[in-house]
Enzyme design. Sequence first.
Site, mmCIF file in Angstrom:
data_model
loop_
_atom_site.group_PDB
_atom_site.id
_atom_site.type_symbol
_atom_site.label_atom_id
_atom_site.label_comp_id
_atom_site.label_asym_id
_atom_site.label_seq_id
_atom_site.Cartn_x
_atom_site.Cartn_y
_atom_site.Cartn_z
ATOM 1 N N LEU A 1 10.826 -14.476 3.897
ATOM 2 C CA LEU A 1 11.037 -14.375 5.345
ATOM 3 C C LEU A 1 11.013 -12.890 5.669
ATOM 4 O O LEU A 1 11.508 -12.074 4.881
ATOM 5 C CB LEU A 1 12.387 -14.982 5.747
ATOM 6 C CG LEU A 1 12.522 -16.509 5.672
ATOM 7 C CD1 LEU A 1 13.949 -16.933 6.016
ATOM 8 C CD2 LEU A 1 11.525 -17.199 6.601
ATOM 9 N N ASP A 2 10.467 -12.521 6.830
ATOM 10 C CA ASP A 2 10.471 -11.114 7.242
ATOM 11 C C ASP A 2 11.902 -10.602 7.322
ATOM 12 O O ASP A 2 12.830 -11.375 7.560
ATOM 13 C CB ASP A 2 9.912 -10.946 8.664
ATOM 14 C CG ASP A 2 8.535 -11.507 8.826
ATOM 15 O OD1 ASP A 2 7.828 -11.640 7.828
ATOM 16 O OD2 ASP A 2 8.193 -11.808 9.993
ATOM 17 N N LYS A 3 12.000 -9.293 7.253
ATOM 18 C CA LYS A 3 13.325 -8.664 7.389
ATOM 19 C C LYS A 3 14.022 -9.131 8.671
ATOM 20 O O LYS A 3 15.219 -9.394 8.686
ATOM 21 C CB LYS A 3 13.138 -7.139 7.398
ATOM 22 C CG LYS A 3 14.413 -6.368 7.438
ATOM 23 C CD LYS A 3 14.134 -4.883 7.313
ATOM 24 C CE LYS A 3 15.430 -4.103 7.411
ATOM 25 N NZ LYS A 3 15.199 -2.660 7.465
ATOM 26 N N HIS B 1 3.506 -12.953 8.049
ATOM 27 C CA HIS B 1 3.899 -12.874 9.469
ATOM 28 C C HIS B 1 3.223 -13.972 10.304
ATOM 29 O O HIS B 1 2.875 -13.739 11.472
ATOM 30 C CB HIS B 1 3.517 -11.501 10.056
ATOM 31 C CG HIS B 1 4.396 -10.385 9.596
ATOM 32 N ND1 HIS B 1 4.244 -9.096 10.021
ATOM 33 C CD2 HIS B 1 5.443 -10.369 8.746
ATOM 34 C CE1 HIS B 1 5.150 -8.324 9.441
ATOM 35 N NE2 HIS B 1 5.892 -9.087 8.662
ATOM 36 N N ARG C 1 4.667 -14.996 13.895
ATOM 37 C CA ARG C 1 4.564 -13.871 14.842
ATOM 38 C C ARG C 1 3.096 -13.637 15.228
ATOM 39 O O ARG C 1 2.777 -13.392 16.400
ATOM 40 C CB ARG C 1 5.145 -12.595 14.225
ATOM 41 C CG ARG C 1 6.639 -12.694 13.965
ATOM 42 C CD ARG C 1 7.187 -11.463 13.261
ATOM 43 N NE ARG C 1 8.496 -11.739 12.686
ATOM 44 C CZ ARG C 1 9.647 -11.633 13.347
ATOM 45 N NH1 ARG C 1 9.659 -11.225 14.591
ATOM 46 N NH2 ARG C 1 10.790 -11.934 12.760
#
Length: 250
Positions: A110-112, A194, A197
Amino acid sequence: MSVATRLDRLLANMGYGSRREMQQLVKQGGVTLDGAPVKVADMKVDVGLDLSDRLKIRGARLDPPPGLVLMMHKPVGVTCSHKDAGVLVYSLLPNRWRAREPAISTVGRLDKETSGLLLLTDDGDLLHRIISPRKQVAKRYLARLARPLDGGEAALFAAGGLILEGDDKPVAPALLEPISPNQAYLTVTEGRYHQVRRMFAAVGNHVEALHRDRIGALELPTDLEPGRYRLMTPDEINAIFAPGASESAA
Ligand code: URA
């Protein structure tokens, strides 16, 4: 299924210390099996699910033996990496667990800035089964958007074929479920960089907050606070692959 392993090697691989230190510990009576001190450090033990109930190290229960699967509520601001700068998800685990061999790794990333359901395991086969594109395990995300949905996104995402910037292969069909003008669930079966997004960016929107609440039919438990983790039960692991859990996005 259980596997017989040398005790000193098992403990060393679980991060308790070197093999030599484990041999010393056994000599000092610091390891007990079923309540009795272990006499020989190289004895074979069955590494089954019940081993933590039977084996004590310096009077404490053995850590979860190899083959562990964890669910974590990843908070925003921590990174899914073994070596990036900043706070890493692994720093949320006990120190000793970070020295294990095989290592505990996140199942995908998972992204930061993304929160939610994150799985971790030292079981390479399971990890690959979950992230394999062929298995099409569905991942559901709750996105808060900068701009209201315009109404055309669901059909576009469901059709598949959208090409994201920098990619040459179209994204697989994905399920958009609007909740309010600026909030929607998006369920995807791929795990591109990502991805969520970039899908919203491709339709002129911007994701302001992103949270994953489901993998397959496995939901993030409401009582698992951000930053907390726990071992998964066999039923929870099976829920990842439950029939029907993947098709909803396809
Ligand atoms: N898609 C994203 O954009 N970010 C994530 O962390 C996961 C899916």
